[in-house]
Design a protein around this motif. Structure first.
Motif, short mmCIF file in Angstrom:
data_model
loop_
_atom_site.label_atom_id
_atom_site.label_comp_id
_atom_site.label_asym_id
_atom_site.label_seq_id
_atom_site.Cartn_x
_atom_site.Cartn_y
_atom_site.Cartn_z
N ALA A 1 50.43 -36.87 -97.08
CA ALA A 1 50.02 -35.64 -96.41
C ALA A 1 49.00 -34.90 -97.25
CB ALA A 1 51.22 -34.75 -96.18
N ARG A 2 49.29 -34.81 -98.57
CA ARG A 2 48.38 -34.06 -99.45
C ARG A 2 48.28 -34.81 -100.77
NH1 ARG A 2 51.27 -29.06 -98.23
NH2 ARG A 2 52.36 -29.30 -100.20
N VAL A 3 47.25 -34.55 -101.51
CA VAL A 3 47.17 -35.07 -102.87
C VAL A 3 47.08 -33.87 -103.80
CG1 VAL A 3 45.81 -36.41 -104.48
CG2 VAL A 3 46.07 -37.23 -102.16
N GLU A 4 48.11 -33.74 -104.63
CA GLU A 4 48.15 -32.58 -105.55
C GLU A 4 48.78 -32.99 -106.86
OE1 GLU A 4 50.57 -29.74 -103.50
OE2 GLU A 4 52.21 -31.15 -103.27
N ALA A 5 48.71 -32.13 -107.85
CA ALA A 5 49.37 -32.39 -109.13
C ALA A 5 50.82 -31.94 -109.00
CB ALA A 5 48.66 -31.63 -110.23
N VAL A 6 51.72 -32.90 -109.15
CA VAL A 6 53.14 -32.56 -108.96
C VAL A 6 53.87 -32.63 -110.29
CG1 VAL A 6 55.24 -33.13 -107.71
CG2 VAL A 6 53.00 -33.64 -106.69
N PRO A 7 54.47 -31.53 -110.74
CA PRO A 7 55.27 -31.59 -111.97
C PRO A 7 56.54 -32.37 -111.66
CG PRO A 7 54.72 -29.32 -111.34
CD PRO A 7 54.42 -30.17 -110.16
N VAL A 8 56.76 -33.46 -112.42
CA VAL A 8 57.85 -34.38 -112.14
C VAL A 8 59.21 -33.70 -112.31
CG1 VAL A 8 58.87 -36.60 -112.77
CG2 VAL A 8 56.41 -36.30 -112.84
N ALA A 9 59.36 -32.89 -113.38
CA ALA A 9 60.65 -32.25 -113.69
C ALA A 9 61.07 -31.33 -112.54
CB ALA A 9 60.53 -31.49 -114.99
N ARG A 10 60.10 -30.62 -111.94
CA ARG A 10 60.46 -29.68 -110.88
C ARG A 10 60.93 -30.42 -109.63
NH1 ARG A 10 56.22 -25.36 -110.21
NH2 ARG A 10 55.62 -26.32 -108.23
N ALA A 11 60.19 -31.49 -109.28
CA ALA A 11 60.58 -32.28 -108.12
C ALA A 11 61.98 -32.85 -108.31
CB ALA A 11 59.58 -33.41 -107.90
#
Ligand code: ADP
Length: 608
Positions: free
Chosen positions: A455-465
């Motif tokens: 859907a989107r390409v973004e920087a995802v913080p792994v710890a938060r996910a």
């Protein structure tokens, strides 16, 4: 059968064939060479003989000319008045006069000597009167055949070596008569030596023999005054009497006759050096010649011409070699042509066979492909049906349960409402709401599965996910007493879609919880570390682990080991698709100390 030769020993047969061909070739070469040799030899020899014949004709006429030129001289002298006067009454004055006349005539005619002999054979006057050493005047010639012939027949001719001069010459004599009475003989001596000199200068081999076979004229001085064959005793005695060849020895020349090879031409041999002694008794080196002869009947002589047969042999040998080479060359060409035809035939056969095989194989492949496609189509169809069946069963179960529950709750809620028990009605409605929520979640799952692309390409913080996923599952984890050890660095940021990464984590964490259902020690290790490709995230449990048989099918849609109603077999397949859309990978392995570990590789967010 086609490859089995009918011959018991094909190699032996081949060797025999080769030997036969070689033998035939050798025979053909030899025969052709022989024929060519003889053909060329005959031709060359005929040419040689023709040339010899022409030379003989030429030499015979040159001899006739040389002699014929002086025929008139003795006749002239015999009629001279002064000569007649001298013979009638010899006086010094007359002798003087005749001497001078003869000298004059001899000089102008070019003969060797001219002289007059009286009836007794004594020379009265001579052209050479002035030379005391050579002068014939006063000499007696009654023993000479030319004198006798003139006396008896009126004229004579004779070849001999001069008894006074020692020089050879041809003598022509004429009787001198007065009133029918013989009073003397006139003689001319002709020098034939110049003829021989001409022959020798031409490099040719010519010899003239008298009636006894004695060579008296020759282009080669070695052969002169030799007899072709040994002379019988009486002949030798006669020669000594007439002193024809004066005192020469007249040794044998050593001529050996060979076969007659052309008409009038025979092969003979002569010693290389006739002076090497008696060639008839001693072995000497000999040389072959082709000898031709022609008689000179008016002189009683024979003229012989010798030619070298070596060029004939050389020409014949050359022709033989050429012909043999021609045969070999022709054979080589034939063999080459044969081999070429053979090669072409083999190639053509091979090509035809190959083409046929290719056609056969192509037909087989086409047939096999058709069968395969049919089978594949059937399989796909069967697979589709099976998948559809599984899904229908699972969906029916998942939906039926909450529906049945909802129905029960609705019925009891209606009773509670009639009774006015509001508190319990509220509880029931909450239950109904939960069940509806569960159904909504199920349909959401299915929607996700159908969705394509991130859907989107973004920087995802792994710890938060990960924290959100844990929060969603917190009641379950707590209920099951699962220890969660989280070691994900705060800086770990990957490229993707936060909501969908949470979904992946939820799937993986729920599967881990399911796998630890039956084990006592329940532990979840969550870690992340930077690698070359980006971030490696590990979700490790202490559950049952993955059976080897399931490993290859783990990520297939609808693959599940769980009871109907417990799982749809879509979680891993869905997660795999999401991670791949992010440009990452997802794989699973078993831990050495039990349990499974799911490993995600995701690109670093820096690359956005
Ligand atoms: P579901 O959970 O609905 O069965 P999934 O696709 O999520 O579907 O999982 C497929 C199968 O993979 C599971 O049925 C289970 O057999 C196996 N599996 C998944 N995660 C684990 C794990 N952590 N340990 C052992 N087996 C697992």
């Amino acid at each position: 059968m086609a490859f089995v030769s009918t011959s018991p020993d094909p190699r032996g047969a081949r060797r025999r064939r080769v030997a036969l061909i070689a033998l035939t070739l050798a025979a053909a070469t030899a025969l052709t060479g022989w024929v060519a040799y003889h053909w060329a030899e005959t031709g060359a020899r005929a040419e040689l003989a023709l040339n010899g014949d022409q030379r003989l004709g030429l030499y015979a006429s040159s001899i006739r000319n040389a002699v014929g030129r002086y025929d008139y001289l003795p006749v002239l002298v015999a009629r001279d008045h002064e000569v007649l006067g001298l013979l009638e009454t010899p006086t010094d004055a007359r002798r003087d006069a005749v001497n001078r006349r003869l000298e004059q005539a001899n000089l102008s005619a070019g003969s060797a000597a001219l002289y007059v002999v009286d009836a007794k054979g004594v020379a009265l006057a001579a052209s050479n009167w002035a030379d005391p050493a050579q002068s014939f005047v006063g000499q007696t010639y009654d023993f000479r055949p030319y004198f006798r012939q003139a006396v008896e027949e009126g004229a004579g001719r004779y070849f001999g070596i001069g008894v006074t001069t020692g020089l050879p010459g041809y003598f022509l004599s004429q009787a001198i008569r007065l009133d029918g009475r013989l009073i003397g003989v006139a003689v001319v001596k002709i020098d034939l030596e110049p003829l021989q000199r001409d022959w020798a200068a031409g490099g040719e081999r010519v010899l003239v023999t008298d009636g006894h076979g004695i060579v008296f004229l020759s282009s080669h001085p070695d052969w002169k005054y030799r007899a072709l064959r040994p002379l019988p005793g009486p002949v030798r005695e006669g020669l000594a009497r007439t002193r024809q060849y004066d005192r020469t020895e007249l040794a044998a020349l050593g001529l050996q006759d060979g076969p007659e090879v052309e008409s009038g031409a025979r092969l003979v041999s002569l010693p290389d050096d006739p002076s090497e002694g008696d060639p008839d008794t001693r072995p000497v080196r000999r040389r072959s010649f082709l000898m031709q002869e022609r008689p000179l009947p008016e002189f009683g002589w024979t003229i012989r011409f010798l030619s070298d047969p070596e060029p004939v042999r050389a020409r014949a040998t050359g022709a033989a070699i050429l012909a043999a080479m021609g045969v070999l060359l022709a054979a080589a060409f034939l063999a080459l042509g044969h081999q070429r035809r053979q090669t072409l035939r083999v190639q053509r056969e091979a090509r035809v066979t190959l083409e046929r095989r290719v056609e056969e194989r192509t037909a087989e492949l086409v047939a096999a492909n058709r069968v395969l496609r049919e089978a594949q189509e059937e399989l796909v169809q069967a697979g589709k049906l099976a998948a559809l069946g599984q899904m229908s069963a699972a969906l029916a179960h998942e939906i039926n349960q909450p529906l049945a529950a909802i129905r029960t709750f609705v019925a009891s809620t209606r009773l509670l409402a009639e009774r006015g028990e509001t508190g319990l009605v509220r509880d029931n409605l909450a239950m109904i709401g939960d069940l509806a929520e569960r159904m909504a979640m199920l349909s959401g799952h299915l929607k996700d599965f159908a969705r394509k692309g991130p859907a989107r390409v973004e920087a995802v913080p792994v710890a938060r996910a990960m924290d959100r996923a844990l929060a969603l599952l917190a009641p379950r984890l707590r209920e099951d007493g699962i220890d969660v050890i989280q070691a994900i660095p705060a800086g770990a940021r990957v490229r993707g879609d936060a909501v969908r990464l949470e979904q992946v984590f939820v799937n993986l964490l729920r599967n881990a919880a399911d796998a630890m259902d039956g084990v006592a020690d329940r532990r979840l290790d969550l870690a992340a570390r930077p690698v070359a490709e980006g971030w490696e995230i590990r979700i490790r449990d202490s559950g049952t682990g993955i059976a080897e048989a399931h490993r290859s099918r783990l990520f297939d849609p609808f693959f599940t080991t769980k009871e109907v109603g417990q799982g749809l077999g879509l979680g891993l397949s869905l997660s795999y698709g999401i991670v791949r859309d992010f440009g990452g990978t997802l794989r699973a392995e078993n831990n050495p100390d039990g349990g499974a570990c799911f490993i995600l590789l995701l690109p670093d967010a820096e690359e956005i």
